[in-house]
Write an enzyme that holds these catalytic residues in place. Structure first.
Site, PDB file in Angstrom:
ATOM      1  N   GLN A   1       0.863  -1.188   0.000  1.00  8.64           N
ATOM      2  CA  GLN A   1       0.000   0.000   0.000  1.00  8.64           C
ATOM      3  C   GLN A   1       0.890   1.225   0.000  1.00  8.64           C
ATOM      4  OE1 GLN A   1      -3.088   1.452   0.427  1.00  8.64           O
ATOM      5  NE2 GLN A   1      -2.130   3.355   1.037  1.00  8.64           N
ATOM      6  N   THR A   2       0.628   2.166  -0.899  1.00  9.51           N
ATOM      7  CA  THR A   2       1.412   3.387  -0.869  1.00  9.51           C
ATOM      8  C   THR A   2       0.579   4.569  -1.330  1.00  9.51           C
ATOM      9  OG1 THR A   2       3.342   4.519  -1.777  1.00  9.51           O
ATOM     10  CG2 THR A   2       2.347   2.838  -3.156  1.00  9.51           C
ATOM     11  N   ARG A   3       0.882   5.730  -0.790  1.00  7.33           N
ATOM     12  CA  ARG A   3       0.289   6.960  -1.295  1.00  7.33           C
ATOM     13  C   ARG A   3       1.405   7.956  -1.611  1.00  7.33           C
ATOM     14  NH1 ARG A   3      -0.424   7.688   4.489  1.00  7.33           N
ATOM     15  NH2 ARG A   3       0.278   9.768   5.047  1.00  7.33           N
TER      16      ARG A   3
ATOM     17  N   HIS B   1      10.257   5.395  -3.103  1.00  2.11           N
ATOM     18  CA  HIS B   1      11.666   5.764  -2.980  1.00  2.11           C
ATOM     19  C   HIS B   1      12.483   4.521  -2.663  1.00  2.11           C
ATOM     20  CE1 HIS B   1      10.618   9.913  -3.394  1.00  2.11           C
ATOM     21  NE2 HIS B   1       9.867   9.927  -2.303  1.00  2.11           N
TER      22      HIS B   1
ATOM     23  N   HIS C   1      11.275   2.168   0.116  1.00  2.00           N
ATOM     24  CA  HIS C   1      10.102   1.334  -0.206  1.00  2.00           C
ATOM     25  C   HIS C   1      10.468   0.240  -1.204  1.00  2.00           C
ATOM     26  CE1 HIS C   1       8.622   5.610   0.327  1.00  2.00           C
ATOM     27  NE2 HIS C   1       8.284   5.007   1.450  1.00  2.00           N
TER      28      HIS C   1
ATOM     29  N   GLY D   1       4.942  -1.188   7.382  1.00  2.00           N
ATOM     30  CA  GLY D   1       6.177  -0.496   7.724  1.00  2.00           C
ATOM     31  C   GLY D   1       6.001   0.373   8.950  1.00  2.00           C
ATOM     32  N   ARG D   2       6.902   1.326   9.090  1.00  3.87           N
ATOM     33  CA  ARG D   2       6.806   2.257  10.211  1.00  3.87           C
ATOM     34  C   ARG D   2       5.761   3.323   9.895  1.00  3.87           C
ATOM     35  NH1 ARG D   2       9.783   6.559   7.926  1.00  3.87           N
ATOM     36  NH2 ARG D   2      10.066   7.839   9.772  1.00  3.87           N
ATOM     37  N   ASP D   3       5.127   3.848  10.927  1.00  2.00           N
ATOM     38  CA  ASP D   3       4.166   4.949  10.771  1.00  2.00           C
ATOM     39  C   ASP D   3       3.102   4.665   9.709  1.00  2.00           C
ATOM     40  OD1 ASP D   3       5.524   6.461  12.683  1.00  2.00           O
ATOM     41  OD2 ASP D   3       6.924   7.238  11.187  1.00  2.00           O
TER      42      ASP D   3
ATOM     43  N   ALA E   1      -0.011   4.389   7.544  1.00  2.00           N
ATOM     44  CA  ALA E   1      -1.332   5.034   7.402  1.00  2.00           C
ATOM     45  C   ALA E   1      -1.583   6.164   8.394  1.00  2.00           C
ATOM     46  CB  ALA E   1      -2.456   4.000   7.495  1.00  2.00           C
TER      47      ALA E   1
END
Ligand SMILES: [Zn+2]
Length: 389
Positions: free
Chosen positions: A191-193, A197, A200, A285-287, A289
């Site tokens: 999932q990415t918004r 980079h 990721h 991952g970290r943080d 959403a």
């Protein structure tokens, strides 16, 4: 197909109105009271329609709503972490009767679907904010959106007009078909918004060492104004995949949801929904959403465990720490793999990257691939008005 992970509830929900019945439904809608959908509600409607929210088949009624808020599960016990709700005005709430049909319309008045009123009820805004968002602070975009929408909700089953398919929009059924055609049994969703980079890229490739395929699933529904617009992000994904990933191991498709920024609750929901799309694994991952400083760095990973992990949620989380390029290691690394001081680590905030790009500076290749940096640089150098914020 049968080898793929089952959707929540056992089968994919399909609430689309068949093409042959569209004209009749549209005509009937003319005589019905209308409820206008916010962009976020319209996104939820689409996700319900194609089964991304299976077993949910409409906007939640009170029993499911309270169960989701209080226990992170539907009334029947299926794990589910975000309330999928539809707000109505005072006047609508007073007029709508159980069993009645209403037309669901977008802001321009276009018909999206029909809802059969199951229940009109009042949400507990403070409780929902505290449980779902872990804050009642109006500065939180999700909390603010909820307060703006107001406390009155209508729940009930929906039927939805056929989708206008985008080139990269795949329904859960289409995604499952694509996975089966590739003979993948294990699939990790990312999932990415944001643009992908190096950090990721590293996460997805470490995951790809262990599973058959990657579903790169960028969220393209409504986001904060300072997030990078979806069309720019899509160009970034395109150049990255073309240059740095084996084509037969990756599936790129858009995920039409809006962001709520509910942190841990939303990260677990992102994984549950990807299970419905046929994924066995999900990167947390970290943080994840989150927004601002409302959540601890690894709260989403902790909530995944608290809710029962793979056994109950039906997907395996790949959990990652903060990753970065280390000049001494000459590779991507994390605190788990690198012994060096912070001075050796290339870490840039989104704000720092935006400043570099708008000042015409070079983003280091150790932070982002040059092809991705070029797409961003072009987007940031557009004249005011078109520029990214
Ligand atoms: Zn190092």
């Amino acid at each position: 197909m049968s080898a793929l992970v089952t959707p929540l509830g056992g089968s994919l929900v399909d609430r689309r109105i068949p093409q042959a019945e569209v004209a009749e439904a549209a005509q009937r809608a003319e005589g019905l009271p209308a409820v206008e959908l916010s962009p976020s509600e319209a996104a939820d409607l689409e996700l319900i329609a194609d089964g991304a929210y299976s077993p949910i088949s409409g906007f939640l009624t009170r029993g499911d709503y309270e169960s989701v808020v209080d226990r992170a599960e539907l009334a029947g016990g299926t794990p589910w972490t975000l309330p999928i709700t539809l707000t109505v005005t005072e006047q609508q709430a007073a007029e709508l009767k159980q069993g009645q049909e209403v037309a669901l319309r977008d802001a321009e008045g276009g018909l999206c679907g029909l809802l059969t009123v199951g229940e009109v009820f009042r949400r507990d805004v403070e409780r929902e904010a505290g449980e779902v968002y872990r804050t009642t602070d109006d500065a939180h975009p999700g909390v603010r959106a909820m307060r703006t929408g107001g406390p009155l909700l209508v729940g009930g089953e929906v039927r939805v007009l056929p989708a206008q398919a985008g080139a990269l929009a795949l329904t859960p059924a289409q995604t499952r078909k694509a996975i089966a055609e590739r003979d993948w049994t294990t699939v990790v969703a990312f999932q990415t918004r944001n643009p992908v980079h190096r950090a990721h890229e590293y996460l997805t490739k470490v995951a790809l060492e262990q599973v058959d395929g990657l579903l790169l699933h960028p969220l393209v529904g409504a986001t904060k104004d300072d997030d990078i617009p979806a069309p720019v992000r899509m160009r970034c994904y395109d150049v990255l995949l073309r240059n740095y990933y084996p084509a037969h191991r990756v599936l790129l498709a858009t995920f039409p949801a809006a962001m709520r920024y509910a942190g841990p609750r939303e990260a677990v929901y992102h994984g549950l929904v990807r299970r419905n799309y046929g994924c066995t694994h999900f990167i947390i991952g970290r943080d994840a959403a989150g927004v601002g400083n409302y959540y601890g760095t690894y709260d989403a990973q902790l909530l995944y465990d608290e809710l029962g992990g793979a056994e109950r949620l039906g997907y395996t989380a790949f959990k990652f720490e903060h990753t970065f390029w280390c000049n001494a290691c000459e590779s991507m690394a994390s605190a788990r793999t690198c012994p060096h001081d912070r001075e050796q680590h290339v870490m840039l905030s989104g704000t720092a990257v935006r400043k570099l790009l708008s000042d015409g500076g070079e983003v280091p290749h150790t932070f982002t691939r040059p092809e991705v940096a070029e797409v961003l640089r072009q987007a940031y150098s557009k004249p005011a008005g078109e520029a990214l914020v």
